[in-house]
Design a protein around this motif. Structure first.
Motif, mmCIF file in Angstrom:
data_model
loop_
_atom_site.group_PDB
_atom_site.id
_atom_site.type_symbol
_atom_site.label_atom_id
_atom_site.label_comp_id
_atom_site.label_asym_id
_atom_site.label_seq_id
_atom_site.Cartn_x
_atom_site.Cartn_y
_atom_site.Cartn_z
ATOM 1 N N GLY A 94 0.801 -1.222 0.000
ATOM 2 C CA GLY A 94 0.000 0.000 0.000
ATOM 3 C C GLY A 94 0.833 1.272 0.000
ATOM 4 N N LEU A 95 1.867 1.323 -0.818
ATOM 5 C CA LEU A 95 2.782 2.454 -0.829
ATOM 6 C C LEU A 95 2.235 3.617 -1.665
ATOM 7 C CD1 LEU A 95 6.150 0.536 -1.379
ATOM 8 C CD2 LEU A 95 5.117 1.230 0.792
ATOM 9 N N TYR A 96 2.501 4.842 -1.200
ATOM 10 C CA TYR A 96 2.231 6.031 -2.012
ATOM 11 C C TYR A 96 3.510 6.365 -2.762
ATOM 12 C CZ TYR A 96 0.989 10.758 -3.404
ATOM 13 O OH TYR A 96 0.729 11.892 -4.139
ATOM 14 N N THR A 97 3.487 6.286 -4.086
ATOM 15 C CA THR A 97 4.721 6.370 -4.882
ATOM 16 C C THR A 97 4.730 7.549 -5.838
ATOM 17 O OG1 THR A 97 3.777 4.895 -6.554
ATOM 18 C CG2 THR A 97 5.019 3.870 -4.758
ATOM 19 N N ARG A 98 3.921 8.585 -5.549
ATOM 20 C CA ARG A 98 3.905 9.749 -6.445
ATOM 21 C C ARG A 98 4.875 10.842 -6.022
ATOM 22 N NH1 ARG A 98 -0.010 9.924 -10.234
ATOM 23 N NH2 ARG A 98 -1.627 8.314 -10.146
ATOM 24 N N ASP A 99 5.673 10.604 -4.973
ATOM 25 C CA ASP A 99 6.748 11.531 -4.610
ATOM 26 C C ASP A 99 8.040 10.736 -4.483
ATOM 27 O OD1 ASP A 99 6.480 10.160 -2.231
ATOM 28 O OD2 ASP A 99 5.476 11.791 -1.177
ATOM 29 N N ILE A 100 9.132 11.449 -4.344
ATOM 30 C CA ILE A 100 10.449 10.809 -4.348
ATOM 31 C C ILE A 100 10.632 9.892 -3.136
ATOM 32 C CG2 ILE A 100 12.935 11.244 -4.194
ATOM 33 C CD1 ILE A 100 12.523 13.670 -5.960
ATOM 34 N N PRO A 101 10.284 10.315 -1.903
ATOM 35 C CA PRO A 101 10.434 9.378 -0.769
ATOM 36 C C PRO A 101 9.628 8.088 -0.966
ATOM 37 C CG PRO A 101 10.117 11.611 0.034
ATOM 38 C CD PRO A 101 9.869 11.666 -1.445
ATOM 39 N N GLY A 102 8.411 8.216 -1.492
ATOM 40 C CA GLY A 102 7.608 7.027 -1.732
ATOM 41 C C GLY A 102 8.225 6.126 -2.785
ATOM 42 N N LYS A 103 8.819 6.754 -3.811
ATOM 43 C CA LYS A 103 9.467 5.954 -4.859
ATOM 44 C C LYS A 103 10.687 5.220 -4.305
ATOM 45 C CE LYS A 103 8.226 5.998 -8.480
ATOM 46 N NZ LYS A 103 7.292 5.080 -9.207
ATOM 47 N N ILE A 104 11.416 5.870 -3.399
ATOM 48 C CA ILE A 104 12.587 5.221 -2.805
ATOM 49 C C ILE A 104 12.154 4.011 -1.980
ATOM 50 C CG2 ILE A 104 14.446 5.517 -1.126
ATOM 51 C CD1 ILE A 104 14.691 8.419 -2.100
ATOM 52 N N ARG A 105 11.097 4.185 -1.179
ATOM 53 C CA ARG A 105 10.585 3.048 -0.406
ATOM 54 C C ARG A 105 10.157 1.908 -1.340
ATOM 55 N NH1 ARG A 105 8.406 7.267 2.822
ATOM 56 N NH2 ARG A 105 6.452 7.234 1.608
ATOM 57 N N GLN A 106 9.564 2.277 -2.469
ATOM 58 C CA GLN A 106 9.140 1.258 -3.425
ATOM 59 C C GLN A 106 10.339 0.502 -3.989
ATOM 60 O OE1 GLN A 106 7.345 2.790 -7.001
ATOM 61 N NE2 GLN A 106 6.164 0.901 -7.360
ATOM 62 N N ILE A 107 11.407 1.217 -4.261
ATOM 63 C CA ILE A 107 12.600 0.578 -4.816
ATOM 64 C C ILE A 107 13.193 -0.414 -3.819
ATOM 65 C CG2 ILE A 107 14.986 1.011 -5.519
ATOM 66 C CD1 ILE A 107 13.990 3.624 -6.792
ATOM 67 N N PHE A 108 13.306 0.018 -2.540
ATOM 68 C CA PHE A 108 13.884 -0.885 -1.543
ATOM 69 C C PHE A 108 12.988 -2.112 -1.330
ATOM 70 C CE2 PHE A 108 16.668 2.669 -0.418
ATOM 71 C CZ PHE A 108 17.854 2.000 -0.166
ATOM 72 N N ARG A 109 11.675 -1.905 -1.347
ATOM 73 C CA ARG A 109 10.768 -3.042 -1.221
ATOM 74 C C ARG A 109 10.930 -3.991 -2.408
ATOM 75 N NH1 ARG A 109 8.205 -4.342 3.622
ATOM 76 N NH2 ARG A 109 7.471 -2.446 4.647
ATOM 77 N N ALA A 110 11.134 -3.427 -3.573
ATOM 78 C CA ALA A 110 11.325 -4.268 -4.749
ATOM 79 C C ALA A 110 12.589 -5.102 -4.626
ATOM 80 C CB ALA A 110 11.379 -3.401 -6.005
ATOM 81 N N PHE A 111 13.697 -4.459 -4.132
ATOM 82 C CA PHE A 111 14.923 -5.223 -3.903
ATOM 83 C C PHE A 111 14.662 -6.373 -2.931
ATOM 84 C CE2 PHE A 111 17.654 -1.479 -5.257
ATOM 85 C CZ PHE A 111 18.110 -2.116 -6.395
#
Length: 802
Positions: A139-156
């Motif tokens: 349930g990540l909010y990925t429309r800003d840079i911090p959210g995108k970073i969290r998404q990247i780490f979760r993907a890793f």
């Protein structure tokens, strides 16, 4: 010497720090390896995600799906259950380099950042399937840079812990497909009413372009697919055709809008709800994968629904608006079809009530088991003569339908014609078990104590569900063994419970097969395939039942109102049975040939008995018939109806002389007086013995002794008072300070002599009321006829307190 004993040099601080750093790094690496190894072995990305419970018929086709706990539709589907074309098209649309990256695509991210934040021409996405899964799962909010970073780490993290196949399967189950529909498995059923494996290329391409913009592309409205969806599908088809030139022939089809169903399957709603909330499947939708495969047969379900609908249309003028049906295979106890009501959505008939699981009065449908227990306990066989005449049982006085009595009837006829008096008489005679014990052993739920029902339980005062009734009837062809119904193909069969002996069960089924169909008036005739069935009508005409055993099936039919409102049309034989046979004819129409005759179990014998009395014949019985006997159990009494009498041809009177020129002998019928009264009312003459001459000892009822064969006649039967009953008298009320003594007796019995505790009270004719005013206390009442045959009972007399 001094050099050898010197201490080693102390390392400097830089060296100590390097050692500590290496050890710390090694420990962290080991811990990280253990952590990642543990996650890789036990981590399930879909754990905790609620999935929809769905049910499929025995062919694997979905027929009902429920919302998940979070009000969304998700159907857990394994990767192997998706067609390869759908997976390839998805990767072509969403992530062409899925198998070549570790969760992110750096080139795509650089291009998206340049277009979105530097040039600011348009917003470009660069999320891989792994990144999309991370956003959906957590349930990540990925429309800003911090959210995108969290998404990247979760993907890793997902890439480290899961294989590519596991990531792809998780995404296929969570991808947004419009509204509250998630996952391609659920979307295939909603949009196209198909299993994912059956999707065409055009349908696959339609689905895989939706997740990029579900709000704009999902064809949820009824005015056709959005233009954005059609354009995205055309673009994807261009890429697909470049990789698969053999599919260029689909171009014309893909220019046309797809045919959309836009609804989930909602078949057999009562059956599905019973499994979900009533029976309970005991399975976790996230663990079982897809729909649970039930025993439901779609073709048979259609037959039941179609026949019920057509029948109600034809009979709506009689106020017949609702019904339920159940069909199971007694050989394996699989429930093949079930209709809970005429219309689930009809509030006017309370259509959401589940008729096959609800408790209702069974009417006379329990009578076969009374007869089976009576045969098992040696009281009757199919040709036993039973008396259908007015009779009271303690505080219970039953009646027949329309108040008619038929006199002497054979046991098999009393059963198929549903005579109440013989059934209650047998129920009063059976012991250990009686009918209440039988129902309790069968696991019938909601039973009250035995005293609550008394003998009325035979006529349906104990409520049963259609499932319980069908299970009891399935025990008859199963040799008297009760087995639980099965709802799932992989469900385990429970241990059978022995309710009846195989011999009693087989004879009962044979008796029910003599019940004529409504379109055939001949007993034992009819269809090439025998149908054993019993009807039932509840008190107040609230329930009409008909339950049949044929071929390998048990079919239960109920007509009535869930509100409990009665209707004179609700008579089992008149309303439920015609519907039942229309269903039977439709079901057996696909059976190429009639099954072979049902073999009877070992331990049975065909025995000749008197065709009139049903007893073992004496030398005077003119006609015999064969019937099934359980050797060592069935009754072996001799016929008492046919007796040889001697007649003086000069006077026509009966004589004691057995020889002489004017003496002739004939076989005449001797009947109890209550049956003679019914014969007279019906205008049925019987071949009765002539009377003795007037003023003879026998005409006065004072026989000097028993004549040959006469001592085997019927003893008196006390009709009033009722045995084991307490009578409360009012001394000051002449209408309520006396007890009526009434008995029926054998035809040649003469007067009835009444005794109370050896005290002679008086004499009366059979069926003549004798009034007795007793004192308080216990009284043993005896009725003795002129032949010395007697009957007795005990009553208690009390005075009403002032």
């Amino acid at each position: 010497m001094g050099t050898r004993n010197a201490l080693p040099p102390v390392p400097g601080k830089p060296r100590l720090f390097r050692v500590w750093l290496l050890r710390t790094a090694a420990a962290l690496a080991l811990g990280l390896g253990v952590f990642l190894g543990w996650n890789a072995a036990f981590f399930d990305v879909l754990s905790g995600i609620p999935f929809s419970r769905a049910y499929a018929d025995r062919e694997g086709r979905l027929f009902h799906i429920f919302l998940a706990d979070d009000e969304r539709y998700r159907l857990r589907t394994r990767l192997a259950d998706f067609p390869p074309a759908l997976v390839e098209a998805l990767l072509l649309q969403e992530d062409r380099y899925f198998y070549g990256h570790w969760g992110i695509n750096p080139a795509a991210m650089f291009r998206a950042a340049w277009e979105t934040y530097v040039k600011k021409d348009r917003r470009v996405g660069a999320s891989t399937i792994t990144m999309q899964l991370a956003r959906l799962r957590y349930g990540l909010y990925t429309r800003d840079i911090p959210g995108k970073i969290r998404q990247i780490f979760r993907a890793f993290f997902l890439e480290i812990c899961l294989s590519k196949q596991e990531i792809l399967e998780a995404y296929l189950n969570l991808a947004p497909l419009g509204g509250n529909i998630e996952g391609f498995g659920a979307a295939a059923w909603y949009y196209f009413d198909k299993d994912p494996q059956d999707l065409t290329l055009g349908e696959i391409l339609t689905l895989v372009v939706i997740p990029q913009n579900p709000g704009g592309r999902a064809p949820l409205r009824g005015d056709g697919p959005p233009e954005e969806l059609m354009e995205a599908r055309r673009i994807l088809y261009g890429s697909w055709a470049a990789a698969h030139p053999e599919d260029l022939s689909f171009r014309a089809e893909l220019e046309m809008p797809p045919f959309l169903v836009n609804r989930f399957p909602r078949r057999a709603p009562h059956f599905a709800e019973y499994l979900r909330y009533g029976e309970g499947d005991g399975a976790d939708p996230a663990e079982t994968g897809g729909a649970l495969v039930t025993t439901l047969d779609r073709n048979l379900q259609n037959i039941l629904e179609r026949e019920l609908e057509a029948y109600l249309v034809r009979n709506r003028g009689w106020g017949i608006n609702n019904g339920s049906m159940l069909l199971l295979d007694w050989t394996c106890m699989e429930v093949l079809a079930a209709v809970g009501s005429a219309s689930y959505a009809n509030d006017g008939i309370q259509g959401q009530v589940n008729g096959f699981a609800s408790k209702r009065s069974p009417g006379s449908t329990l009578k076969p088991f009374v007869y089976a227990m009576a045969m098992e306990q040696g009281l009757i066989h199919p040709e036993t003569m039973l008396k259908d005449s007015p009779r009271g049982f303690s505080e219970y006085t039953p009646d027949n339908y329309q108040g008619a009595f038929k006199g002497p009837v054979k046991a098999w006829f009393a059963l198929v014609d549903s005579r109440n008096i013989p059934a209650v008489q047998l129920a009063a005679s059976i012991r250990n078990p009686d009918l209440h014990d039988f129902l309790a052993k069968a696991g019938v739920t909601g039973l009250k104590e035995k005293a609550h029902y008394g003998l009325s339980v035979v006529l349906g005062t104990a409520d049963l569900s259609m499932l319980e009734l069908a299970g009891l009837y399935a025990a008859l062809p199963n040799g008297g063994a009760l087995r639980s119904p099965r709802f799932f193909l992989n469900g385990a069969a429970g241990e059978p419970a022995r309710l009846l002996s195989p011999q009693a069960a087989a004879i009962t089924l044979d008796m029910l097969e003599r019940n004529p169909a409504p379109d055939d008036t001949r007993y034992g005739a009819g269809r090439a395939m025998p149908v054993a069935y019993k009807t039932g009508t509840s008190i107040g005409f609230k329930d009409a039942w008909s339950i049949a055993v044929f071929d390998r099936y048990v079919l239960a039919v109920w007509l009535g109102n869930f509100s409990g409102e009665g209707n004179p049309a609700f008579v089992g034989r008149l309303t439920a049975t015609p519907l039942q046979f229309s269903v039977i004819d439709a079901v057996v129409s696909d059976i190429p040939a009639a099954p072979p005759p049902r073999p009877m179990p070992e331990g049975l014998a065909l025995v000749s008995v008197c065709a009139v009395s049903g007893c073992l014949p004496n030398d005077n019985c003119p006609q015999l018939t064969d019937t099934w006997f359980i050797p060592g159990v069935s009754p072996i009494t001799r016929c008492r109806i046919h007796r040889r009498v001697y007649i003086d041809t000069r006077t026509g009177y009966r004589s004691d002389e057995t020889e002489g020129p004017h003496i002739t002998s004939e076989v005449r019928e001797f009947w109890p007086t209550d049956l003679l009264e019914i014969f007279a009312q019906a205008g049925l003459p019987r071949f009765l013995p002539p009377p003795y001459p007037p003023k003879s000892a026998d005409s006065a009822g004072n026989s000097a002794g028993d004549r040959a064969g006469e001592s085997a006649g019927f003893p008196p039967s006390i009709i009033s008072p009722l045995g084991n009953t307490t009578y409360i008298l009012r001394p000051q009320d002449e209408r309520r300070n006396r007890i009526v003594l009434l008995a029926e007796s054998d035809q040649d019995s003469g007067d009835i002599f009444w005794f109370a505790n050896t005290l002679f009270l008086g004499r009366a004719k059979p069926y003549e009321r004798f009034l007795w005013q007793p004192e308080p206390g216990l009284w043993d009442i005896a009725a003795v006829d002129s032949r010395g045959r007697s009957a007795g009972l005990r009553v208690s007399v009390e005075l009403e307190p002032r």
